[in-house]
Design a protein around this motif. Sequence first.
Motif, PDB file in Angstrom:
ATOM      1  N   VAL A  36     -41.131   5.456 -33.737  1.00 58.99           N
ATOM      2  CA  VAL A  36     -42.552   5.679 -33.456  1.00 58.99           C
ATOM      3  C   VAL A  36     -43.068   6.873 -34.267  1.00 58.99           C
ATOM      4  CG1 VAL A  36     -44.248   6.277 -31.683  1.00 58.99           C
ATOM      5  CG2 VAL A  36     -42.371   4.703 -31.151  1.00 58.99           C
ATOM      6  N   LYS A  37     -44.208   6.670 -34.930  1.00 60.82           N
ATOM      7  CA  LYS A  37     -44.872   7.748 -35.660  1.00 60.82           C
ATOM      8  C   LYS A  37     -46.103   8.186 -34.871  1.00 60.82           C
ATOM      9  CE  LYS A  37     -45.561   7.666 -40.010  1.00 60.82           C
ATOM     10  NZ  LYS A  37     -46.047   7.264 -41.363  1.00 60.82           N
ATOM     11  N   ALA A  38     -46.180   9.486 -34.594  1.00 60.58           N
ATOM     12  CA  ALA A  38     -47.281  10.017 -33.793  1.00 60.58           C
ATOM     13  C   ALA A  38     -48.039  11.086 -34.573  1.00 60.58           C
ATOM     14  CB  ALA A  38     -46.751  10.596 -32.483  1.00 60.58           C
ATOM     15  N   ILE A  39     -49.286  11.319 -34.166  1.00 61.25           N
ATOM     16  CA  ILE A  39     -50.105  12.357 -34.765  1.00 61.25           C
ATOM     17  C   ILE A  39     -50.938  13.031 -33.686  1.00 61.25           C
ATOM     18  CG2 ILE A  39     -51.978  10.718 -35.328  1.00 61.25           C
ATOM     19  CD1 ILE A  39     -52.602  12.483 -37.792  1.00 61.25           C
ATOM     20  N   ASP A  40     -51.090  14.338 -33.828  1.00 61.64           N
ATOM     21  CA  ASP A  40     -52.030  15.104 -33.006  1.00 61.64           C
ATOM     22  C   ASP A  40     -53.096  15.634 -33.954  1.00 61.64           C
ATOM     23  OD1 ASP A  40     -53.440  16.861 -31.453  1.00 61.64           O
ATOM     24  OD2 ASP A  40     -51.703  17.893 -30.605  1.00 61.64           O
ATOM     25  N   PRO A  41     -54.200  14.914 -34.104  1.00 62.51           N
ATOM     26  CA  PRO A  41     -55.197  15.268 -35.119  1.00 62.51           C
ATOM     27  C   PRO A  41     -56.148  16.377 -34.688  1.00 62.51           C
ATOM     28  CG  PRO A  41     -55.862  13.263 -34.010  1.00 62.51           C
ATOM     29  CD  PRO A  41     -54.548  13.662 -33.415  1.00 62.51           C
ATOM     30  N   CYS A  42     -56.010  16.883 -33.479  1.00 66.08           N
ATOM     31  CA  CYS A  42     -56.753  18.062 -33.007  1.00 66.08           C
ATOM     32  C   CYS A  42     -55.729  19.017 -32.405  1.00 66.08           C
ATOM     33  CB  CYS A  42     -57.799  17.671 -31.973  1.00 66.08           C
ATOM     34  SG  CYS A  42     -59.004  16.443 -32.505  1.00 66.08           S
ATOM     35  N   VAL A  50     -49.354   6.070 -32.570  1.00 70.78           N
ATOM     36  CA  VAL A  50     -50.103   6.669 -31.466  1.00 70.78           C
ATOM     37  C   VAL A  50     -50.708   7.994 -31.897  1.00 70.78           C
ATOM     38  CG1 VAL A  50     -48.007   7.779 -30.550  1.00 70.78           C
ATOM     39  CG2 VAL A  50     -49.972   7.400 -29.043  1.00 70.78           C
ATOM     40  N   ALA A  51     -51.909   8.254 -31.400  1.00 73.05           N
ATOM     41  CA  ALA A  51     -52.579   9.545 -31.605  1.00 73.05           C
ATOM     42  C   ALA A  51     -52.762  10.216 -30.255  1.00 73.05           C
ATOM     43  CB  ALA A  51     -53.931   9.346 -32.283  1.00 73.05           C
ATOM     44  N   ILE A  52     -52.479  11.510 -30.207  1.00 71.45           N
ATOM     45  CA  ILE A  52     -52.701  12.308 -29.003  1.00 71.45           C
ATOM     46  C   ILE A  52     -53.899  13.211 -29.278  1.00 71.45           C
ATOM     47  CG2 ILE A  52     -51.720  14.007 -27.417  1.00 71.45           C
ATOM     48  CD1 ILE A  52     -48.927  13.030 -28.356  1.00 71.45           C
ATOM     49  N   ILE A  53     -54.963  13.045 -28.504  1.00 70.54           N
ATOM     50  CA  ILE A  53     -56.208  13.765 -28.786  1.00 70.54           C
ATOM     51  C   ILE A  53     -56.649  14.547 -27.558  1.00 70.54           C
ATOM     52  CG2 ILE A  53     -58.595  13.561 -29.557  1.00 70.54           C
ATOM     53  CD1 ILE A  53     -57.849  10.866 -30.801  1.00 70.54           C
ATOM     54  N   HIS A  82     -63.818   6.245 -32.988  1.00 72.25           N
ATOM     55  CA  HIS A  82     -63.860   5.116 -33.923  1.00 72.25           C
ATOM     56  C   HIS A  82     -62.962   5.388 -35.113  1.00 72.25           C
ATOM     57  CE1 HIS A  82     -65.503   2.359 -37.001  1.00 72.25           C
ATOM     58  NE2 HIS A  82     -65.676   1.558 -35.959  1.00 72.25           N
ATOM     59  N   SER A  83     -62.961   6.645 -35.595  1.00 75.96           N
ATOM     60  CA  SER A  83     -62.072   7.020 -36.702  1.00 75.96           C
ATOM     61  C   SER A  83     -60.613   6.923 -36.273  1.00 75.96           C
ATOM     62  CB  SER A  83     -62.386   8.447 -37.169  1.00 75.96           C
ATOM     63  OG  SER A  83     -63.694   8.536 -37.688  1.00 75.96           O
ATOM     64  N   THR A  84     -60.332   7.335 -35.041  1.00 80.01           N
ATOM     65  CA  THR A  84     -58.964   7.261 -34.521  1.00 80.01           C
ATOM     66  C   THR A  84     -58.468   5.821 -34.515  1.00 80.01           C
ATOM     67  OG1 THR A  84     -59.331   9.191 -33.112  1.00 80.01           O
ATOM     68  CG2 THR A  84     -57.483   7.756 -32.539  1.00 80.01           C
ATOM     69  N   ARG A  85     -59.332   4.901 -34.144  1.00 77.71           N
ATOM     70  CA  ARG A  85     -58.953   3.497 -34.120  1.00 77.71           C
ATOM     71  C   ARG A  85     -58.546   3.009 -35.505  1.00 77.71           C
ATOM     72  NH1 ARG A  85     -60.282  -1.803 -34.481  1.00 77.71           N
ATOM     73  NH2 ARG A  85     -59.893  -3.132 -32.649  1.00 77.71           N
ATOM     74  N   GLY A  86     -59.059   3.661 -36.536  1.00 76.23           N
ATOM     75  CA  GLY A  86     -58.732   3.258 -37.896  1.00 76.23           C
ATOM     76  C   GLY A  86     -57.334   3.644 -38.331  1.00 76.23           C
ATOM     77  N   PHE A  87     -56.752   4.677 -37.727  1.00 77.80           N
ATOM     78  CA  PHE A  87     -55.409   5.093 -38.159  1.00 77.80           C
ATOM     79  C   PHE A  87     -54.352   5.033 -37.063  1.00 77.80           C
ATOM     80  CE2 PHE A  87     -57.615   9.173 -37.149  1.00 77.80           C
ATOM     81  CZ  PHE A  87     -56.755   9.683 -36.184  1.00 77.80           C
ATOM     82  N   ALA A  88     -54.722   4.672 -35.827  1.00 84.43           N
ATOM     83  CA  ALA A  88     -53.736   4.628 -34.734  1.00 84.43           C
ATOM     84  C   ALA A  88     -53.913   3.372 -33.888  1.00 84.43           C
ATOM     85  CB  ALA A  88     -53.858   5.869 -33.861  1.00 84.43           C
ATOM     86  N   ASP A  89     -52.790   2.781 -33.490  1.00 84.21           N
ATOM     87  CA  ASP A  89     -52.833   1.591 -32.640  1.00 84.21           C
ATOM     88  C   ASP A  89     -53.047   1.942 -31.179  1.00 84.21           C
ATOM     89  OD1 ASP A  89     -52.279  -0.003 -34.866  1.00 84.21           O
ATOM     90  OD2 ASP A  89     -50.117   0.256 -34.602  1.00 84.21           O
ATOM     91  N   LYS A  90     -52.648   3.155 -30.811  1.00 80.90           N
ATOM     92  CA  LYS A  90     -52.700   3.602 -29.421  1.00 80.90           C
ATOM     93  C   LYS A  90     -53.208   5.033 -29.410  1.00 80.90           C
ATOM     94  CE  LYS A  90     -49.393   4.751 -25.688  1.00 80.90           C
ATOM     95  NZ  LYS A  90     -47.955   4.681 -25.302  1.00 80.90           N
TER      96      LYS A  90
END
Length: 334
Positions: A196-202, A259-262, A282-290
């Motif tokens: 699983v690849k995750a990101i915390d963009p904030c 997955v993105a954690i915001i 909407h931007s998150t939906r472009g780079f994360a499935d969850k």
Amino acid sequence: MTSMYMWSRIDLKGFDGLVITPGSYLYNYAFPEEEKSLCMLEMRSFFGKDSEEGIIESSVEIDPSRSPFIRERIDVLFKGNDLHQIIARVKELELGESTFKVRYVKAAGLDKIAFEERRRIERRVGLAVKGIPELDNPVLIFGIVEVHGFWYFGQLHNSEQVWLQHQHKPNSYSTALGTRVARAVANIAVPEPAGVKAIDPCCGIGTVVVEALSMGIDIVGSDNNPLILTGTRENIAHFGYSTDIKFIDLREVTGHYDVAIIDMPYNLCSVITPEEQLDMLHSTRGFADKAVIVTIEPIDPVIREAGFEIIDRGIVKKGNFTREVIVCKKALKN
């Protein structure tokens, strides 16, 4: 030297005929009332079910140190509806020169058992074990407990509260999540880290990123505030971890993540309009499935308009302050 974990997996293979529930684990939880909802959400993320009593049986194996709420895990060897049945089976165990002790597991949500009765049960079971009893520093610790008429016996693994160490980081941020909550949020987002690849963009000061990295989660972070990112990187390095932390706005993130954690920091630092919230999600939906979204205000309509489906949620209270943790996945397009 063979670890206790490997001992339970290797030396007890000869007892397959005695194990009533092979591959079963019993988890004992403890949680403050204000974090009960978050704990239940973490349980459902791990096991697909929850238990308000704080004790849950599952075939899913989770390191108890991952959760800020799990106190201990019993790797179930024997399960039965009578203590005599358990003791008869325990007599078949051959520990050789291994030292051991037996401990009755106290679960907050179950009926209270007096101290003297717990000690009596421990002695009865311990006397049936063919090994060397040792109270102070045994090689093996066994747990025994009764849950709704069933007795469970097996190797006991205690949780190490790793998240407590992370409270002592070089840099802090007044609006950051606490380490307990951050750890639970990371587990909710990534209950099974493999692949699983995750990101915390904030990512702010990196509280969630540190907790995720400490559990072996593949995560990167980014933020649009350049003033804190030096501290973010310093916090991560302070605990011996490393990952990519970028100065970039969420709406400019590229690539693909599972997955993105915001944690919506804008809600705490400045006024943000529903239109800006929609743009972010909407931007998150472009780079994360969850997405796992942490918010202090209702944003369900915005989440749905951004193209996400809400699949679960929980809340965390601190006095009069409430955060909501919302689990979302991409909605199917009409």
